[in-house]
Scaffold this active site. Sequence first.
Site, mmCIF file in Angstrom:
data_model
loop_
_atom_site.group_PDB
_atom_site.id
_atom_site.type_symbol
_atom_site.label_atom_id
_atom_site.label_comp_id
_atom_site.label_asym_id
_atom_site.label_seq_id
_atom_site.Cartn_x
_atom_site.Cartn_y
_atom_site.Cartn_z
ATOM 1 N N ASP A 104 0.685 -1.257 0.151
ATOM 2 C CA ASP A 104 -0.073 0.014 -0.093
ATOM 3 C C ASP A 104 0.963 1.117 0.092
ATOM 4 O O ASP A 104 1.236 1.567 -1.085
ATOM 5 C CB ASP A 104 -0.887 -0.153 1.252
ATOM 6 C CG ASP A 104 -1.942 0.760 1.340
ATOM 7 O OD1 ASP A 104 -2.578 1.181 0.244
ATOM 8 O OD2 ASP A 104 -2.493 1.367 2.458
ATOM 9 N N ARG A 167 -9.956 -13.758 5.927
ATOM 10 C CA ARG A 167 -8.973 -14.289 5.290
ATOM 11 C C ARG A 167 -9.115 -15.479 4.466
ATOM 12 O O ARG A 167 -8.378 -15.752 3.342
ATOM 13 C CB ARG A 167 -8.083 -14.651 6.357
ATOM 14 C CG ARG A 167 -7.313 -13.360 7.236
ATOM 15 C CD ARG A 167 -6.064 -13.920 7.896
ATOM 16 N NE ARG A 167 -5.783 -12.858 9.065
ATOM 17 C CZ ARG A 167 -4.959 -11.806 8.921
ATOM 18 N NH1 ARG A 167 -4.347 -11.438 7.657
ATOM 19 N NH2 ARG A 167 -4.777 -11.025 9.916
#
Length: 183
Positions: A104, A167
């Site tokens: 990111d 997840r």
Amino acid sequence: MNLNNDIKKILVTNEQIEARCKELGEQIDIDYEDKKPILLSLLRGSIPFVTTLSKYISIPIEFDYMKVSSYHGGTSSTGNVAVTILPASKLEGRHLIIVEDIVDTGFTLSTVVKILKTYKPASIEVASLLDKPSMRKVDDLDIKYVGFIVPAEFVVGFGLDYNELYRQLPYVGVLKEEVYTKK
Ligand code: 5GP
């Protein structure tokens, strides 16, 4: 409760992930022939990615894992990230491939690379399932193996969590807004 119902849209399907991991695995076979690299995965988000990617690597490889704790402040911090790396393997002279779920801002990865360099490995490259280049705040990051470029949205699935959930989803998707607002 079905977690799939919380997903607004799917950005990357499981079929796309498998196909891309096959391409990346074949490239790693070529790039690392006779080098026996260590796949160094960042816990916990990169586990599904390293599992899938490694299925498509045919040369000898070793596995190791790093626990990265991000927090504000602290000693070895870059930007607002500090990391603790606890590799079990001897890294000196070895070819390392850091396996990440998503890059990111890049602060986490650049800090990890900086610390890993102190172990004097032969080389360090990065494989990341996802990349959000529009969010980057660190200039000098070279991600050699990128799965998919994603827009600047918060994504979950295939290892990526929201409050430790989602997840296990076999795809990468965007959560519905109400998931963030409900208590
Ligand atoms: P960076 O240091 O590059 O800003 O962030 C890296 C870490 O932030 C990733 O390993 C991941 O844990 C988290 N992260 C960044 N973007 C996302 C996202 O869209 N979804 C999720 N679940 N985690 C993210």
